[in-house]
Design an enzyme around this catalytic site. Structure first.
Site, mmCIF file in Angstrom:
data_model
loop_
_atom_site.group_PDB
_atom_site.id
_atom_site.type_symbol
_atom_site.label_atom_id
_atom_site.label_comp_id
_atom_site.label_asym_id
_atom_site.label_seq_id
_atom_site.Cartn_x
_atom_site.Cartn_y
_atom_site.Cartn_z
ATOM 1 N N LYS A 170 40.615 72.534 5.110
ATOM 2 C CA LYS A 170 41.251 72.365 6.112
ATOM 3 C C LYS A 170 42.925 72.494 5.657
ATOM 4 O O LYS A 170 43.398 73.315 6.458
ATOM 5 C CB LYS A 170 41.272 71.080 6.797
ATOM 6 C CG LYS A 170 40.010 70.530 7.208
ATOM 7 C CD LYS A 170 40.078 69.350 8.032
ATOM 8 C CE LYS A 170 40.158 68.155 6.981
ATOM 9 N NZ LYS A 170 39.334 67.724 6.016
ATOM 10 N N THR A 171 43.454 71.922 4.751
ATOM 11 C CA THR A 171 44.810 72.227 4.317
ATOM 12 C C THR A 171 44.949 73.636 3.847
ATOM 13 O O THR A 171 46.039 74.210 4.290
ATOM 14 C CB THR A 171 45.191 71.181 3.440
ATOM 15 O OG1 THR A 171 44.960 69.901 3.645
ATOM 16 C CG2 THR A 171 46.546 71.296 3.051
ATOM 17 N N ASP B 61 48.647 68.687 10.015
ATOM 18 C CA ASP B 61 47.529 68.273 9.006
ATOM 19 C C ASP B 61 47.154 66.768 9.230
ATOM 20 O O ASP B 61 48.030 65.819 9.686
ATOM 21 C CB ASP B 61 47.887 68.440 7.744
ATOM 22 C CG ASP B 61 46.768 68.578 6.649
ATOM 23 O OD1 ASP B 61 45.581 68.461 7.141
ATOM 24 O OD2 ASP B 61 47.081 68.917 5.513
ATOM 25 N N GLU B 62 45.933 66.468 8.845
ATOM 26 C CA GLU B 62 45.743 65.101 8.997
ATOM 27 C C GLU B 62 45.666 64.429 10.497
ATOM 28 O O GLU B 62 46.198 63.395 10.641
ATOM 29 C CB GLU B 62 46.227 63.951 8.001
ATOM 30 C CG GLU B 62 46.097 64.554 6.464
ATOM 31 C CD GLU B 62 45.035 63.997 5.955
ATOM 32 O OE1 GLU B 62 44.124 63.376 6.371
ATOM 33 O OE2 GLU B 62 44.741 64.419 4.616
ATOM 34 N N ARG C 65 37.835 62.230 -3.001
ATOM 35 C CA ARG C 65 38.989 62.716 -3.934
ATOM 36 C C ARG C 65 38.520 63.213 -5.049
ATOM 37 O O ARG C 65 39.202 64.068 -5.735
ATOM 38 C CB ARG C 65 39.714 61.579 -4.232
ATOM 39 C CG ARG C 65 40.666 60.828 -2.963
ATOM 40 C CD ARG C 65 41.332 61.936 -1.880
ATOM 41 N NE ARG C 65 40.159 62.136 -0.835
ATOM 42 C CZ ARG C 65 40.526 62.959 -0.137
ATOM 43 N NH1 ARG C 65 41.118 64.031 -0.336
ATOM 44 N NH2 ARG C 65 39.505 63.227 0.743
ATOM 45 N N GLN D 122 37.859 60.338 8.422
ATOM 46 C CA GLN D 122 38.917 59.929 7.647
ATOM 47 C C GLN D 122 40.044 59.467 8.162
ATOM 48 O O GLN D 122 41.151 59.141 7.628
ATOM 49 C CB GLN D 122 39.429 61.154 6.573
ATOM 50 C CG GLN D 122 38.391 61.722 5.739
ATOM 51 C CD GLN D 122 39.052 62.872 4.911
ATOM 52 O OE1 GLN D 122 40.008 62.596 3.935
ATOM 53 N NE2 GLN D 122 38.575 64.066 5.052
HETATM 54 N N1 LIG Z 1 37.258 79.448 0.644
HETATM 55 C C1 LIG Z 1 37.461 78.888 -0.600
HETATM 56 N N2 LIG Z 1 37.183 79.070 -1.733
HETATM 57 C C2 LIG Z 1 37.432 78.518 -2.893
HETATM 58 N N3 LIG Z 1 38.038 77.065 -2.759
HETATM 59 C C3 LIG Z 1 38.455 76.783 -1.697
HETATM 60 C C4 LIG Z 1 38.218 77.445 -0.379
HETATM 61 N N4 LIG Z 1 38.404 76.671 0.667
HETATM 62 C C5 LIG Z 1 39.006 75.361 -0.151
HETATM 63 N N5 LIG Z 1 38.923 75.562 -1.452
HETATM 64 C C6 LIG Z 1 39.427 74.593 -2.357
HETATM 65 O O1 LIG Z 1 38.799 73.279 -1.877
HETATM 66 C C7 LIG Z 1 39.720 72.269 -2.280
HETATM 67 C C8 LIG Z 1 39.663 71.427 -0.851
HETATM 68 O O2 LIG Z 1 40.414 72.128 -0.052
HETATM 69 P P1 LIG Z 1 41.608 71.266 1.027
HETATM 70 O O3 LIG Z 1 42.096 70.423 0.415
HETATM 71 O O4 LIG Z 1 42.121 72.382 1.786
HETATM 72 O O5 LIG Z 1 40.364 70.578 1.915
HETATM 73 P P2 LIG Z 1 40.695 69.630 2.938
HETATM 74 O O6 LIG Z 1 39.725 69.817 4.117
HETATM 75 O O7 LIG Z 1 42.045 69.624 3.420
HETATM 76 O O8 LIG Z 1 40.254 68.179 2.373
HETATM 77 P P3 LIG Z 1 40.731 66.665 2.748
HETATM 78 O O9 LIG Z 1 39.894 66.487 3.994
HETATM 79 O O10 LIG Z 1 40.328 65.662 1.736
HETATM 80 O O11 LIG Z 1 42.287 66.780 3.079
HETATM 81 C C9 LIG Z 1 40.802 72.570 -2.751
HETATM 82 O O12 LIG Z 1 40.997 72.841 -4.189
HETATM 83 C C10 LIG Z 1 40.760 74.246 -2.242
HETATM 84 O O13 LIG Z 1 41.853 75.164 -3.145
HETATM 85 MG MG LIG Z 2 43.570 68.375 3.584
#
Ligand SMILES: Nc1ncnc2c1ncn2[C@@H]1O[C@H](COP(=O)(O)OP(=O)(O)OP(=O)(O)O)[C@@H](O)[C@H]1O
Ligand SMILES: [Mg+2]
Length: 797
Positions: free
Chosen positions: A34-35, A221-222, A620, A252
């Site tokens: 998402k981030t 975000d969040e 995490r 979350q």
């Molecule tokens: N399409 C992709 N290919 C490879 N790596 C990815 C891809 N999308 C995300 N990632 C990697 O996966 C990990 C999680 O991504 P991110 O932090 O954006 O998730 P999130 O959904 O924001 O998580 P959270 O809910 O914990 O905030 C990061 O290390 C990111 O670089």
């Molecule tokens: Mg995130």
């Protein structure tokens, strides 16, 4: 289209990144990118759509998360990233208010009060109102009510309280006086940073048009953790253009206690009809084992929308479980686990130790220190909470705004000038009667006429100091301003006269403050001049003070190579190679307030929130997740501190035993079979995890570790010195006895043994008595001879 921005994105992520105008909601589980979607979307808007960076506003929850986002954007966009508005909601609010200060009735250099300032202000108002602190409300209780009203963006006049609610009536009256006092002092609290911009924008169409016009895109975000006031602020800023992109995960949501409202997510497309909803289902962060564990916990939440993440990664390492007799033993095992993790080459900053409450950090710190593992407690405010640093900051805030009474009261007698509490009380009464700030009262002949000449002279001197700082300092660079304040106030000179260790440490902290201010100035030098015509940047000192004030709980830098210790709340959005999740006991996680007067529904909701916290913590971890618990824990009961027996967390019981490895699963199956037979008291068995390396986390299996079915109610002896276990045939299981391990905490020491204590340092054992948990030793430390419990000693090898 910039191909590189779309590489490394899956189809759903790409859809969100490429989405054109109009509202967009990305709803997805932890680690699904998402981030990453927010970051790539911003980069695409700037690079491919020609959106000017300062027309983009992105808000996140912690400064740390905002910092990471900015870093990733700088990598993609270079210098152009500097002018993006990427920050926390509160930092945005402060920035907005500096520009619109006059409308809010504040000076542009308004101070931001922290909890400590707030409490002092409320106590003073209580005194003015003739209310005794604590009857019926304490200052903190009153403030938490005010906070709740602010989370709902309510002004004092809008608060409705039933006439039967005596406490509520008092809090409402206080709220009114409290706001007036803040305005008089030219200060805002954290809640105001959201409420004021929200209400200004909602009530002034021209202002709204201006701000909503400038931001062509708003991204959050969040999103699951925004409170109603923040949501309204976002809505006002989105304006008619409605280019809002929000990303979040209802699993979350962990800030319900601060007024966050998940219905923001669920009701989003009612407020923004035509919202495009994108769901992400692939997790890129964690191994399958970690995901399965997290899913096992979260899927049992009572109120939840089912969703499941998948990963194409392997199962990876099994979960590990550490069990300690008490919190110190637990901490010691975690320290050993961390050491083993570092031993296999994992950098310190890829390791995190997470816990539910700040109080848990103390034994963990002691154990890591004893094991000489560099760590950092991720809790940004601690340095700035030190008394001497707060004193210096109070002088600086007075330099910007002498009317800030709370700051003046703090330092009027610091360093000591023989200005007593009685003198201050008299001045306060005079200032209140005349409706003037204390600073003016000091210079008022009528106010000081009856004071003794010595007090009058001292007040005159103090007034001169503040006046000279106010005249000279506000426009200076932060570093020089801090130095001047330290010099003219006499704070530094007084410490330098005193040669005690404490004074030396305080002086060092003040030097550190100067260094921090200088670094801040240097960072400003690297700032490109604004291309945004509306960008009026306040002078460096005001910005420096603002940065200090906005350092939240979760925001300290994690210096390279150091293991991070933090609460689950602070860990949001972050990721680490290895995570240790401590305190998996009922009462600790899930946390239970000892004096809970919740209804059953509230209790269910609270338990669901604890579940989500546990889920946040587990997700995490990228590669390895270790869970730990203590069998008993020191707590504060009615009769003072005492040990409480703890039961393994119900969340632990939700985990399928296979996730801990095949050996554990087999043991649990055997236990189930035994449980079917008449119950026998079973002694505890301590086993090294089959195939584990020396010093690696091991698993203790004695039927009460929380994995698998609960043991029948015949408890066996715990941790006895001659505990013996059975071998699982054919497996290299190593047994050893906890209390007999040589030269470790808990073992009696020989006379003459060299030992180390977390806070007393190194020493030599003079004598030792008692055994096991209760053993005590007399030790010669540099600071003298002390009797200490052996558990707190580590043999210095
Ligand atoms: N399409 C992709 N290919 C490879 N790596 C990815 C891809 N999308 C995300 N990632 C990697 O996966 C990990 C999680 O991504 P991110 O932090 O954006 O998730 P999130 O959904 O924001 O998580 P959270 O809910 O914990 O905030 C990061 O290390 C990111 O670089
Ligand atoms: Mg995130």
């Amino acid at each position: 289209m910039s191909e590189d921005l779309l590489q490394d994105l899956n189809d759903a992520q790409r859809e969100a990144v490429l989405h054109g105008d109009g509202p967009l909601l990305v709803l997805a589980g932890a680690g699904s990118g998402k981030t990453r979607v927010i970051v790539h979307r911003i980069a695409r808007l700037v690079r491919d759509e020609g959106v000017i960076p300062w027309q983009i506003l992105a808000v996140t929850f912690t400064n740390k998360a905002a910092g990471e986002m900015r870093e990733r954007l700088e990598a993609l966009l270079g210098l152009a990233a500097q002018e993006l508005w990427v920050q926390t909601f509160h930092a945005f609010g402060a920035r907005f208010l500096r520009r619109e200060a006059a409308r809010a009735g504040l000076p542009p250099s308004f101070a931001i009060y922290d909890t400590d300032d707030q409490v002092r202000l409320v106590k003073r108002l209580f005194a003015e109102m003739g209310v005794e602190d604590g009857s019926p409300l304490t200052a903190r209780e009153a403030l938490s009510r005010i906070d709740r009203w602010k989370n709902a963006a309510l002004r004092p006049a809008e608060v409705e309280v039933s006439s039967y609610d005596v406490e509520g009536q008092l809090a409402r009256q206080l709220y009114e006086r409290y706001q007036a006092a803040l305005l008089r002092a030219g200060a805002a609290d954290f809640g105001d940073l959201i409420v004021m911009p929200t209400r200004l924008l909602e009530e002034d169409a021209a202002l709204r048009a201006r701000w909503a016009g400038r931001f062509r895109h708003v991204l959050v975000d969040e999103f699951q953790d925004t409170n109603p006031a923040q949501y309204r602020l976002m809505k006002a800023l989105a304006g008619a253009r409605r280019n809002v992109c929000v990303v979040g995960d209802d699993d979350q949501a962990i800030y319900r206690w601060r007024g966050a409202d998940v219905s923001n997510i669920l009701g989003f497309d009612q407020d923004f009809p035509g919202t495009r909803v994108v769901k992400l289902e692939q997790n890129y962060r964690s191994t399958r084992t970690i995901l399965d564990a997290a899913h096992a916990v979260i899927s049992r939440a009572k109120r939840r929308r089912e969703k499941r993440l998948w990963t194409d990664r392997d199962a990876g390492a099994a979960l590990a479980l550490l069990v300690g007799e008490d919190e110190h033993a637990e901490a010691e095992r975690i320290a050993r686990g961390v050491a083993a993790e570092r031993g296999r080459g994992t950098p310190g900053d890829e390791i995190a130790v997470l816990y539910r409450t700040n109080a848990q950090s103390r034994p963990l710190e002691a154990a890591l220190r004893a094991a000489r593992i560099p760590y950092v407690i991720v809790r940004g405010t601690s340095f700035y909470e030190r008394a001497e640093v707060k004193d210096a900051a109070a002088y600086l805030r007075l330099a910007l705004n002498p009317a800030s009474d709370i700051d003046l009261e703090r330092v009027v007698n610091r360093p000591a000038r023989k200005i007593g509490e009685k003198t201050v009380e008299r001045l306060r009464a005079h200032a209140t009667a005349k409706g003037i700030p204390l600073y003016e009262a000091i210079a008022d002949r009528d106010a000081v006429a009856e004071l003794k000449p010595a007090a009058r002279a001292a007040l005159g001197e103090f007034h001169d100091i503040v006046a000279s700082l106010h005249a000279d300092v506000p426009a200076l660079d932060a570093g020089i301003a801090v130095q001047e304040a330290l010099k003219r106030s006499g704070l530094l000179a007084r410490l330098e006269e005193d040669h005690s260790d404490e004074a030396v440490e305080r002086a060092e902290n003040l030097a550190e403050l100067v260094a921090a201010a200088r670094e801040f100035d240097e960072a400003l030098l690297g700032e490109a001049p604004p291309t945004d015509p509306d960008d009026v940047r306040p002078p460096p000192l005001a910005r420096f003070l603002e940065q200090i004030a906005l350092l939240g709980e979760a925001d300290a830098e994690t210096p390279e190579g150091r293991v991070a210790l933090m609460t689950l709340h602070a860990a949001k959005g972050l990721e680490f190679e290895a995570v240790f999740l401590a305190g998996l006991e009922d009462g600790t996680l899930p946390y239970e307030r000892p004096w809970s007067d919740q209804t059953p529904v509230e209790r269910d909701e609270a338990l669901d929130e604890e579940r989500r916290l546990c889920y946040v913590g587990m997700t995490r971890a990228k590669a390895r997740l270790t869970l730990s618990l203590a069998r008993r824990r020191m707590g504060y009961g009615e009769g003072g501190p005492s040990y409480r027996q703890m039961e393994p967390s119900r969340f632990l019981r939700d985990l399928p035993p296979e996730l801990f490895g095949e050996a554990v699963a087999r043991e649990v199956r055997a236990r189930e079979a035994r449980a079917a037979a008449p119950p026998l008291a079973r002694p505890p068995v301590v086993r090294r995890h089959p195939g584990a390396l020396e010093g690696e986390p091991h698993i203790e299996l004695d039927g009460d570790d929380g994995i698998g079915p609960a043991r029948p109610s015949t408890p066996g002896p715990r941790g006895g010195p001659s505990a013996r276990g059975e071998r699982i045939s054919g497996e290299p299981t190593v047994e050893y006895d906890l209390d007999q391990r040589p030269s470790r905490g808990g073992a009696p020491f020989q006379r003459g043994a060299r030992v180390r204590h977390a806070s007393l340092g190194e020493g030599i054992v003079l004598s030792c008595e008692g055994a096991g948990m209760e053993a005590k030793a007399t030790v010669r430390f540099d600071s003298g001879d002390r009797r200490v419990v052996c558990r707190f000693l580590v043999a210095d090898e």
